[in-house]
Scaffold this motif. Structure first.
Motif, PDB file in Angstrom:
ATOM      1  N   TYR A  56       0.807  -1.211   0.000  1.00 14.01           N
ATOM      2  CA  TYR A  56       0.000   0.000   0.000  1.00 14.01           C
ATOM      3  C   TYR A  56       0.849   1.275   0.000  1.00 14.01           C
ATOM      4  O   TYR A  56       0.413   2.307   0.500  1.00 14.01           O
ATOM      5  CB  TYR A  56      -0.972   0.018   1.189  1.00 14.01           C
ATOM      6  CG  TYR A  56      -1.922  -1.142   1.255  1.00 14.01           C
ATOM      7  CD1 TYR A  56      -3.163  -1.102   0.628  1.00 14.01           C
ATOM      8  CD2 TYR A  56      -1.576  -2.303   1.946  1.00 14.01           C
ATOM      9  CE1 TYR A  56      -4.036  -2.186   0.681  1.00 14.01           C
ATOM     10  CE2 TYR A  56      -2.448  -3.387   2.004  1.00 14.01           C
ATOM     11  CZ  TYR A  56      -3.668  -3.327   1.370  1.00 14.01           C
ATOM     12  OH  TYR A  56      -4.533  -4.405   1.430  1.00 14.01           O
ATOM     13  N   THR A  57       2.043   1.236  -0.593  1.00 14.30           N
ATOM     14  CA  THR A  57       2.908   2.431  -0.585  1.00 14.30           C
ATOM     15  C   THR A  57       3.333   2.902  -1.978  1.00 14.30           C
ATOM     16  O   THR A  57       3.715   4.059  -2.137  1.00 14.30           O
ATOM     17  CB  THR A  57       4.191   2.166   0.219  1.00 14.30           C
ATOM     18  OG1 THR A  57       4.950   1.119  -0.421  1.00 14.30           O
ATOM     19  CG2 THR A  57       3.883   1.774   1.659  1.00 14.30           C
ATOM     20  N   THR A  58       3.278   2.037  -2.984  1.00 15.32           N
ATOM     21  CA  THR A  58       3.865   2.383  -4.283  1.00 15.32           C
ATOM     22  C   THR A  58       3.094   3.486  -4.998  1.00 15.32           C
ATOM     23  O   THR A  58       3.690   4.351  -5.651  1.00 15.32           O
ATOM     24  CB  THR A  58       3.959   1.130  -5.168  1.00 15.32           C
ATOM     25  OG1 THR A  58       4.797   0.174  -4.519  1.00 15.32           O
ATOM     26  CG2 THR A  58       4.553   1.458  -6.533  1.00 15.32           C
ATOM     27  N   GLU A  59       1.778   3.475  -4.908  1.00 20.50           N
ATOM     28  CA  GLU A  59       1.005   4.528  -5.569  1.00 20.50           C
ATOM     29  C   GLU A  59       1.423   5.914  -5.071  1.00 20.50           C
ATOM     30  O   GLU A  59       1.593   6.843  -5.871  1.00 20.50           O
ATOM     31  CB  GLU A  59      -0.488   4.327  -5.332  1.00 20.50           C
ATOM     32  CG  GLU A  59      -1.126   3.259  -6.203  1.00 20.50           C
ATOM     33  CD  GLU A  59      -2.640   3.230  -6.095  1.00 20.50           C
ATOM     34  OE1 GLU A  59      -3.275   2.790  -7.057  1.00 20.50           O
ATOM     35  OE2 GLU A  59      -3.186   3.645  -5.043  1.00 20.50           O
ATOM     36  N   ALA A  60       1.584   6.056  -3.774  1.00 17.85           N
ATOM     37  CA  ALA A  60       1.945   7.359  -3.213  1.00 17.85           C
ATOM     38  C   ALA A  60       3.357   7.768  -3.642  1.00 17.85           C
ATOM     39  O   ALA A  60       3.616   8.942  -3.946  1.00 17.85           O
ATOM     40  CB  ALA A  60       1.838   7.333  -1.695  1.00 17.85           C
ATOM     41  N   GLU A 109     -10.872   6.980  -4.358  1.00 20.26           N
ATOM     42  CA  GLU A 109     -10.499   8.320  -3.885  1.00 20.26           C
ATOM     43  C   GLU A 109      -9.121   8.313  -3.231  1.00 20.26           C
ATOM     44  O   GLU A 109      -8.344   9.261  -3.379  1.00 20.26           O
ATOM     45  CB  GLU A 109     -11.568   8.836  -2.922  1.00 20.26           C
ATOM     46  CG  GLU A 109     -12.884   9.143  -3.631  1.00 20.26           C
ATOM     47  CD  GLU A 109     -14.008   9.540  -2.689  1.00 20.26           C
ATOM     48  OE1 GLU A 109     -13.878   9.272  -1.459  1.00 20.26           O
ATOM     49  OE2 GLU A 109     -15.015  10.108  -3.160  1.00 20.26           O
ATOM     50  N   GLN A 110      -8.806   7.236  -2.545  1.00 22.90           N
ATOM     51  CA  GLN A 110      -7.486   7.127  -1.933  1.00 22.90           C
ATOM     52  C   GLN A 110      -6.401   6.984  -3.001  1.00 22.90           C
ATOM     53  O   GLN A 110      -5.329   7.595  -2.897  1.00 22.90           O
ATOM     54  CB  GLN A 110      -7.450   5.949  -0.973  1.00 22.90           C
ATOM     55  CG  GLN A 110      -6.183   5.876  -0.131  1.00 22.90           C
ATOM     56  CD  GLN A 110      -6.315   4.867   0.989  1.00 22.90           C
ATOM     57  OE1 GLN A 110      -6.515   3.682   0.742  1.00 22.90           O
ATOM     58  NE2 GLN A 110      -6.221   5.322   2.226  1.00 22.90           N
ATOM     59  N   SER A 111      -6.671   6.188  -4.035  1.00 21.01           N
ATOM     60  CA  SER A 111      -5.702   6.059  -5.124  1.00 21.01           C
ATOM     61  C   SER A 111      -5.485   7.403  -5.823  1.00 21.01           C
ATOM     62  O   SER A 111      -4.360   7.745  -6.180  1.00 21.01           O
ATOM     63  CB  SER A 111      -6.173   5.008  -6.134  1.00 21.01           C
ATOM     64  OG  SER A 111      -6.050   3.704  -5.606  1.00 21.01           O
ATOM     65  N   LEU A 112      -6.555   8.148  -6.031  1.00 18.90           N
ATOM     66  CA  LEU A 112      -6.420   9.473  -6.645  1.00 18.90           C
ATOM     67  C   LEU A 112      -5.557  10.385  -5.783  1.00 18.90           C
ATOM     68  O   LEU A 112      -4.704  11.133  -6.299  1.00 18.90           O
ATOM     69  CB  LEU A 112      -7.806  10.101  -6.849  1.00 18.90           C
ATOM     70  CG  LEU A 112      -8.745   9.386  -7.817  1.00 18.90           C
ATOM     71  CD1 LEU A 112     -10.076  10.133  -7.902  1.00 18.90           C
ATOM     72  CD2 LEU A 112      -8.124   9.247  -9.191  1.00 18.90           C
ATOM     73  N   GLN A 113      -5.775  10.324  -4.485  1.00 14.82           N
ATOM     74  CA  GLN A 113      -4.976  11.134  -3.571  1.00 14.82           C
ATOM     75  C   GLN A 113      -3.502  10.718  -3.631  1.00 14.82           C
ATOM     76  O   GLN A 113      -2.611  11.562  -3.710  1.00 14.82           O
ATOM     77  CB  GLN A 113      -5.508  10.993  -2.148  1.00 14.82           C
ATOM     78  CG  GLN A 113      -4.740  11.816  -1.122  1.00 14.82           C
ATOM     79  CD  GLN A 113      -5.294  11.632   0.288  1.00 14.82           C
ATOM     80  OE1 GLN A 113      -6.233  10.880   0.508  1.00 14.82           O
ATOM     81  NE2 GLN A 113      -4.701  12.307   1.252  1.00 14.82           N
ATOM     82  N   HIS A 114      -3.243   9.421  -3.596  1.00 15.23           N
ATOM     83  CA  HIS A 114      -1.871   8.935  -3.622  1.00 15.23           C
ATOM     84  C   HIS A 114      -1.180   9.253  -4.945  1.00 15.23           C
ATOM     85  O   HIS A 114      -0.002   9.648  -4.967  1.00 15.23           O
ATOM     86  CB  HIS A 114      -1.846   7.426  -3.385  1.00 15.23           C
ATOM     87  CG  HIS A 114      -2.166   7.037  -1.984  1.00 15.23           C
ATOM     88  ND1 HIS A 114      -2.533   5.756  -1.616  1.00 15.23           N
ATOM     89  CD2 HIS A 114      -2.189   7.770  -0.835  1.00 15.23           C
ATOM     90  CE1 HIS A 114      -2.748   5.715  -0.316  1.00 15.23           C
ATOM     91  NE2 HIS A 114      -2.560   6.921   0.184  1.00 15.23           N
ATOM     92  N   LEU A 115      -1.895   9.065  -6.049  1.00 11.60           N
ATOM     93  CA  LEU A 115      -1.308   9.310  -7.366  1.00 11.60           C
ATOM     94  C   LEU A 115      -1.302  10.792  -7.737  1.00 11.60           C
ATOM     95  O   LEU A 115      -0.739  11.170  -8.773  1.00 11.60           O
ATOM     96  CB  LEU A 115      -2.068   8.511  -8.430  1.00 11.60           C
ATOM     97  CG  LEU A 115      -1.910   6.983  -8.345  1.00 11.60           C
ATOM     98  CD1 LEU A 115      -2.959   6.290  -9.195  1.00 11.60           C
ATOM     99  CD2 LEU A 115      -0.500   6.567  -8.774  1.00 11.60           C
ATOM    100  N   GLU A 147     -19.026  11.074 -11.706  1.00 12.94           N
ATOM    101  CA  GLU A 147     -18.217  12.128 -11.083  1.00 12.94           C
ATOM    102  C   GLU A 147     -16.901  12.368 -11.817  1.00 12.94           C
ATOM    103  O   GLU A 147     -16.156  13.276 -11.455  1.00 12.94           O
ATOM    104  CB  GLU A 147     -17.943  11.763  -9.624  1.00 12.94           C
ATOM    105  CG  GLU A 147     -19.203  11.761  -8.754  1.00 12.94           C
ATOM    106  CD  GLU A 147     -18.927  11.292  -7.327  1.00 12.94           C
ATOM    107  OE1 GLU A 147     -17.815  10.782  -7.064  1.00 12.94           O
ATOM    108  OE2 GLU A 147     -19.834  11.427  -6.478  1.00 12.94           O
ATOM    109  N   GLY A 148     -16.603  11.548 -12.809  1.00  9.59           N
ATOM    110  CA  GLY A 148     -15.371  11.724 -13.581  1.00  9.59           C
ATOM    111  C   GLY A 148     -14.128  11.238 -12.873  1.00  9.59           C
ATOM    112  O   GLY A 148     -13.013  11.538 -13.304  1.00  9.59           O
ATOM    113  N   LYS A 149     -14.309  10.457 -11.812  1.00  9.55           N
ATOM    114  CA  LYS A 149     -13.141   9.975 -11.070  1.00  9.55           C
ATOM    115  C   LYS A 149     -12.506   8.756 -11.745  1.00  9.55           C
ATOM    116  O   LYS A 149     -11.343   8.438 -11.479  1.00  9.55           O
ATOM    117  CB  LYS A 149     -13.535   9.649  -9.629  1.00  9.55           C
ATOM    118  CG  LYS A 149     -13.909  10.906  -8.840  1.00  9.55           C
ATOM    119  CD  LYS A 149     -14.384  10.593  -7.434  1.00  9.55           C
ATOM    120  CE  LYS A 149     -14.747  11.881  -6.696  1.00  9.55           C
ATOM    121  NZ  LYS A 149     -15.287  11.605  -5.337  1.00  9.55           N
ATOM    122  N   ILE A 150     -13.263   8.075 -12.583  1.00 13.64           N
ATOM    123  CA  ILE A 150     -12.719   7.029 -13.437  1.00 13.64           C
ATOM    124  C   ILE A 150     -13.265   7.247 -14.845  1.00 13.64           C
ATOM    125  O   ILE A 150     -14.374   7.742 -15.024  1.00 13.64           O
ATOM    126  CB  ILE A 150     -13.075   5.604 -12.949  1.00 13.64           C
ATOM    127  CG1 ILE A 150     -14.583   5.356 -12.985  1.00 13.64           C
ATOM    128  CG2 ILE A 150     -12.527   5.372 -11.545  1.00 13.64           C
ATOM    129  CD1 ILE A 150     -14.988   3.923 -12.657  1.00 13.64           C
TER     130      ILE A 150
END
Length: 290
Positions: A56-60, A109-115, A147-150
């Motif tokens: 759970y660290t690579t995306e960030a 939403e978490q992936s979007l935040q990390h990326l 919502e355009g998140k994907i």
């Protein structure tokens, strides 16, 4: 609800990022940036992630590196997957899959935040779950699309029945599956036929299979002969073999070696003859086709 399938333009191959961080190369921020730059320079613009990569660290880490590069967002594509809950993370007591609507939305939403991005080009369910509730997935995916998140939705490792179940409610544009010359069951078990029928494009994880670890002498010799004939590397022959399939398989290549990624991109120019394709299949299976 069905719509016309308008798949995104993803690069071939896709760069797999699973081993960029703590599960492999343990890149520094500068190394992440150099790897991204190398891929982009070679025309490889699609990057494959999952929330669990690197524990759970690579995306960030990828997102921190990407944010400083000032690339135009429409010049590259981001894929991510969710649904696997590792037993060593959060308060989990056992490894499991989770696909309730609230969790899916929160994970994206978490992936979007990390990326550090506003949207994912492709969002995939990582593994099929025996407890998958179609209505829950439908609710989440429709909201994320609205919502355009994907930008598009797909799955990973789903068989025909699992695809059909989910297709009752959602358009599935991609299925990321294990397929290679040493894992070729989907060629004949109906999965790739089903995906072509329903316009679901395959992505191939582990596209080289176990060729470099466990391949038979016959397969090694055949691949070497083909490499000489087509003036290519063994890697390129294995990828070109996949690309020959009419379902337009996109390999997800996980190497962190820039030269091997560049060679993988050049595979698109190799057109393997039909008889050579079957010679490779025969060598891999140790018998002629029926």
């Amino acid at each position: 609800m069905k719509q016309n399938n308008k798949q995104l333009k993803l690069s071939t191959p896709i760069q797999g990022c699973m081993t960029w961080g703590k599960w492999g190369a343990n890149f520094s921020k500068q190394a992440y940036q150099q790897q991204i730059e190398s891929c982009m320079a070679s025309g490889i613009t699609t990057f494959d992630h999952a929330d669990i990569y690197g524990g759970y660290t690579t995306e960030a880490e990828f997102g921190n590196a990407l944010a400083e590069m000032k690339l135009k967002r429409d010049s590259f594509q981001l894929i991510s997957k969710c649904g696997i809950q590792m037993d060593s993370f959060r308060t989990n007591k056992v490894k499991h899959y989770q696909y309730d609507a609230a969790y899916l939305i929160r994970s994206v939403e978490q992936s979007l935040q990390h990326l550090q991005t506003d949207y994912l080009d492709v969002f995939l369910l990582h593994r099929p779950s025996p407890l998958l509730d179609v209505e829950e997935v439908q609710s989440a995916v429709q909201q994320l699309l609205q919502e355009g998140k994907i930008k598009s939705f797909g799955v990973s490792n789903f068989n025909m029945q699992q695809l059909a179940l989910l297709q009752q409610a959602l358009q599935i544009e991609y299925n990321q599956i294990q397929i290679s010359i040493t894992h070729s069951e989907s060629l004949t078990n109906g999965l790739l036929d089903y995906m072509q029928l329903h316009q679901i494009q395959p992505m191939a994880w582990n596209p080289l299979g176990n060729f470099f670890k466990e391949a038979s002498a016959e397969l090694k010799n055949t691949v070497q002969k083909m490499a000489a004939k087509y003036e290519a590397t063994e890697d390129q022959i294995l990828l070109a073999w996949l690309r020959k399939h009419p379902s337009k398989i996109i390999p997800v290549v996980g190497t962190t070696n820039p030269k091997r990624m560049q060679a993988a991109k050049q595979t698109n120019e190799i057109k393997i003859d039909v008889q050579d394709w079957f010679a490779l299949l025969e060598a891999a299976r140790g018998k002629q086709v029926d």
